[in-house]
Design an enzyme around this catalytic site. Structure first.
Site, PDB file in Angstrom:
ATOM      1  N   VAL A   1       0.825  -1.207   0.000  1.00 40.71           N
ATOM      2  CA  VAL A   1       0.000   0.000   0.000  1.00 40.71           C
ATOM      3  C   VAL A   1       0.866   1.268   0.000  1.00 40.71           C
ATOM      4  O   VAL A   1       1.710   1.449   0.877  1.00 40.71           O
ATOM      5  CB  VAL A   1      -0.931   0.031   1.233  1.00 40.71           C
ATOM      6  CG1 VAL A   1      -1.944   1.146   1.076  1.00 40.71           C
ATOM      7  CG2 VAL A   1      -1.618  -1.304   1.423  1.00 40.71           C
ATOM      8  N   SER A   2       0.629   2.128  -0.977  1.00 36.34           N
ATOM      9  CA  SER A   2       1.414   3.345  -1.142  1.00 36.34           C
ATOM     10  C   SER A   2       0.559   4.581  -0.870  1.00 36.34           C
ATOM     11  O   SER A   2      -0.629   4.605  -1.187  1.00 36.34           O
ATOM     12  CB  SER A   2       1.949   3.393  -2.577  1.00 36.34           C
ATOM     13  OG  SER A   2       2.459   4.674  -2.864  1.00 36.34           O
ATOM     14  N   PRO A   3       1.185   5.645  -0.325  1.00 36.34           N
ATOM     15  CA  PRO A   3       0.467   6.913  -0.147  1.00 36.34           C
ATOM     16  C   PRO A   3       0.577   7.785  -1.407  1.00 36.34           C
ATOM     17  O   PRO A   3      -0.006   8.860  -1.453  1.00 36.34           O
ATOM     18  CB  PRO A   3       1.243   7.577   0.996  1.00 36.34           C
ATOM     19  CG  PRO A   3       2.652   7.126   0.776  1.00 36.34           C
ATOM     20  CD  PRO A   3       2.559   5.719   0.208  1.00 36.34           C
TER      21      PRO A   3
END
Ligand SMILES: *[C@@H]1O[C@H](CO)[C@@H](O)[C@H](O)[C@H]1NC(C)=O
Ligand SMILES: *[C@@H]1O[C@H](CO)[C@@H](O)[C@H](O)[C@H]1NC(C)=O
Ligand SMILES: *[C@@H]1O[C@H](CO)[C@@H](O)[C@H](O)[C@H]1NC(C)=O
Ligand SMILES: *[C@@H]1O[C@H](CO)[C@@H](O)[C@H](O)[C@H]1NC(C)=O
Ligand SMILES: *[C@@H]1O[C@H](CO)[C@@H](O)[C@H](O)[C@H]1NC(C)=O
Length: 692
Positions: free
Chosen positions: A270-272
């Site tokens: 999961v990336s911001p």
């Protein structure tokens, strides 16, 4: 007498739980030490944007004070066995058997902008040039202090659970791997990442907030691999914002009594960086599978949502903070009931289990699968779109390269069993076989499950991907008949990633870094069912094999500070570049000082740089309004000459709107190392300037 007795009984009957919260500075050495996370040799620190903190929560069963749980969230890339062992050793010295390996859970937030070198396993310390005692000690002392503070502040409390959906703050960075999971399973979920912010909060009898723990799945990689200022990244800044909101805006970071953590969970894929992966020069969306761009040497990486990494960090942090405040203001669900925790060390390559079928949600008793000796695949070296790798590796690699095979075999050749066990992963490093100079990656991991009434916390020793985390929560939920299950990521020991067996087949970064082979997740699913059952039945659980300790033989290439000197006709603390005399909100004030090396004194709980406001002209009374831990300030240190030992500290203050007008100055603190030995403190001010 009678009245006294009644008060005691009434209090203990009303509240079976006692809670204490604590916070302490754990900032690592601020200069010349490599950052942990992106494995980029060039990313060494040279200052501070946000300080690192350890946030501790001690829970005690009011009916039986020997039933305790400690949960700590640290602004660190992850937690390591060495640090945890030392923290527990110190707790045992002070409190006897109250706090042990069994009930102390330490979870790293996973920020990628903090000094490394504290893990001991050789591969993890390699990009930092080996073990760094200063980082190691900073964590041990700070984490210990935060737990002691929480212990001393134990008070009757209630615990509540709340949650909310947060959109627009995270994306999946390996969406094609996610699609390998069975369609029947994917159909149960709306998104390819988790969007729920889960919160537990601790309240006094009069409903005052003591502390809050939030969990939201996102990598703290808003600050990218070009950043060289220590930062707790998006989640760390969210904590600071929430603590300011609850303690009052004038409270300095790390100094308020209310403590708010944003802890890590199943953030593996999961990336911001929600603008998604784009080509470095053309700005075009890159190929999703290979992440390649048209031009040779053109890298593909993700960014966003801001115009630069600072703004992106602030945007994601603000979304986290605002969502957490919304949840806090909504009525919560009371978590009452028994308190308990179980823990076991597990030797992963020796585990043999029944695989999990995610469609039927059952374990298949007619098949056995097992763990492998640790090994990293080729795609590990490719990095991710949050931080592209240094070499010519591509994600999704399932066949080797002869040169790298030779390098690999020179270090340690994988056995035939390793190759078969890890297939289809092509092995880049057979880390489980390397004995020189000591362990490269852990074989033994730490697994723990804690409960407070119907709330279960599964502490895991690594980065679970979205779907891996969902499967783990599901099996714990099913076993416990519980409604609320949260996964505490990067806890206690770091063992890289945990992808699902289906994602593993695609061999992207997360799968290549799933170090115990394709069935790593199956082993954990079985193990956490076993742990949950033991917890429910109050059954004893074997402690498992103690991880090795090679703290006596660590290798380091990080040089110590040799000496400091002030330039000709200057003293330490002299301001050599003064701020402009007049400033307005929106400006950035800059002041440069003759400085010593910040590694001479880490200044925990204090600051290298304060912004001070003149409160009373006749008394010459100055009040510090901001420290180096505040978002608005940056402390930037630069060596001018290694040979002469001269250096400068530049302090920046971005004046926010709403800053009260008045007279201000910048105050710099530090210590210098005298060439003939000894470390001496100094400080200095800038000229006074006016903010209108
Ligand atoms: C309190 O908890 C401890 C630790 O689990 C246990 O050994 C003990 O029997 C408990 N005491 C009571 C009175 O329940
Ligand atoms: C703190 O600052 C925020 C944002 O500037 C503001 O909305 C809030 O009202 C302030 N709180 C207090 C107690 O002054
Ligand atoms: C990091 O962010 C900066 C902007 O703050 C940008 O210029 C740079 O290209 C980014 N680098 C990577 C590798 O993401
Ligand atoms: C269990 O695994 C066996 C062997 O691979 C397979 O034939 C069988 O269908 C599986 N059972 C279930 C219930 O999935
Ligand atoms: C699975 O492992 C167990 C325990 O080692 C063993 O008793 C059993 O025969 C194995 N089953 C299969 C299908 O290999």
């Amino acid at each position: 007498m009678l009245w006294c007795w009644c008060v005691l009984v009434c209090v203990s009957a009303a509240s079976a739980l006692r809670v204490g919260v604590g916070i302490a500075d754990v900032t690592g050495p601020p200069a010349e030490i490599g950052f942990m996370g992106y494995a980029n040799f060039e990313q060494t620190g040279h200052g501070i944007h946000l300080r690192q903190f350890s946030r501790a929560f001690v829970l005690e069963d009011g009916r039986n004070s020997s039933q305790r749980i400690v949960f700590v969230s640290v602004d660190a890339a992850m937690m390591g066995q060495g640090v945890r062992r030392e923290v527990i050793k110190r707790l045992k010295k002070r409190y006897g058997d109250m706090y042990t390996e069994n009930n102390v859970i330490i979870s790293g937030t996973h920020t990628h902008s903090t000094p490394g070198g504290f893990l001991m396993d050789f591969l993890f310390d390699l990009p930092i040039l080996g073990f760094v005692k200063e980082t190691y000690v900073a964590y041990i002392i700070g984490i210990y202090k935060s737990i002691v503070m929480a212990h001393t502040k134990l008070t009757p409390a209630r615990m509540e659970y709340g949650e909310a959906e947060l959109l627009g703050a995270n994306i999946n960075r390996s969406p094609t791997s996610y699609l390998r999971n069975p369609p029947e399973e994917r159909a149960k979920y709306q998104y390819d990442v988790d969007k729920t912010l889960a919160q537990v909060r601790f309240l006094t009898a009069s409903d005052d907030v003591l502390g809050v723990i939030n969990w939201f799945a996102v990598h703290p990689t808003s600050m990218n691999n070009t950043n060289r200022l220590i930062s707790s990244d998006n989640v760390g800044y969210a904590s600071i914002l929430m603590e300011k909101a609850l303690n009052g805006n004038n409270t300095h970071p790390g100094k308020g009594s209310v403590v708010c953590a944003f802890a890590s969970t199943n953030l593996g894929d999961v990336s911001p960086n929600i603008k998604g992966p784009r080509c470095e020069f053309s700005g075009k969306v890159c190929d999703q599978e290979s992440l390649l761009c048209e031009l040779p040497k053109e890298r593909c990486f993700a960014s966003g949502p801001g115009r630069d990494m600072f703004q992106s960090t602030k945007i994601i942090a603000t979304k986290l903070f605002e969502t957490a405040m919304t949840v806090l203001k909504q009525p919560g669900e009371d978590l009452t009931g028994p308190l308990g925790v179980v823990h076991q060390f597990v030797d992963m390559p020796l585990e043999e289990v029944h695989p999990y079928d995610p469609v039927t949600e059952t374990f298949n008793a007619s098949r056995n699968v097992s763990g492998c000796f640790p090994a990293m695949g080729y795609s590990f070296a490719a990095g991710t779109t949050d931080g592209p790798g240094a070499f010519d590796f591509k994600q999704g690699t399932t066949s080797g390269n002869p040169l790298w095979d030779a390098v690999r075999d020179f270090i340690a050749e994988p056995t035939k069993e390793d190759v078969e066990c890890h297939a289809p992963k092509p092995i880049l490093f057979a880390t489980g076989r390397i004995k020189f100079p000591y362990s490269w990656q852990p074989r033994i991991v730490s697994c723990a499950v804690a409960r407070i009434g119907g709330f279960f916390l599964a502490a895991v020793p690594g980065e679970f991907t979205t779907m891996s985390g969902r499967r783990l929560r599901n099996v714990v939920r099913k076993t416990a008949g519980a409604k609320k299950v949260v996964l505490a990521g990067l806890s206690n020991i770091y063992s890289d990633y945990i992808a699902t067996p289906e994602e593993y087949q695609a061999q992207r970064y997360e799968a290549a870094s799933t170090i115990y082979g394709p069935h790593t997740l199956d082993i954990y699913l079985n193990k956490y069912v076993e742990l949950t059952e033991a917890l429910l039945n109050d059954a004893g659980l074997a402690p498992g094999p103690e991880p090795g300790d090679w703290s006596g033989q660590l290798v380091t290439l990080v040089p110590p500070v040799l000496w400091d000197a002030a330039p000709w006709r200057r003293d330490f603390g002299d301001c050599v570049r003064q701020p402009e005399p007049h400033h307005a909100p929106g400006d950035t004030v800059t002041a440069t000082f003759v400085a010593g090396h910040p590694r001479n004194n880490i200044r925990h709980g204090r600051s290298y740089a304060n912004v001070e406001k003149l409160e009373s002209e006749e008394d010459d009374a100055w009040v510090s309004v901001l420290t180096d831990a505040d978002w608005e300030t940056k402390f930037i240190w630069q060596r001018n000459s290694k040979i002469l030992g001269t250096s400068y500290a530049t302090i920046e203050w971005e004046i926010p709107p709403g800053t009260p007008p008045g007279k201000y100055r910048i105050h710099h603190y530090g210590s210098y190392k005298y060439i003939l030995g000894g470390i001496y403190p100094y400080h200095g001010f800038s000229d006074t300037f006016e903010v209108t």
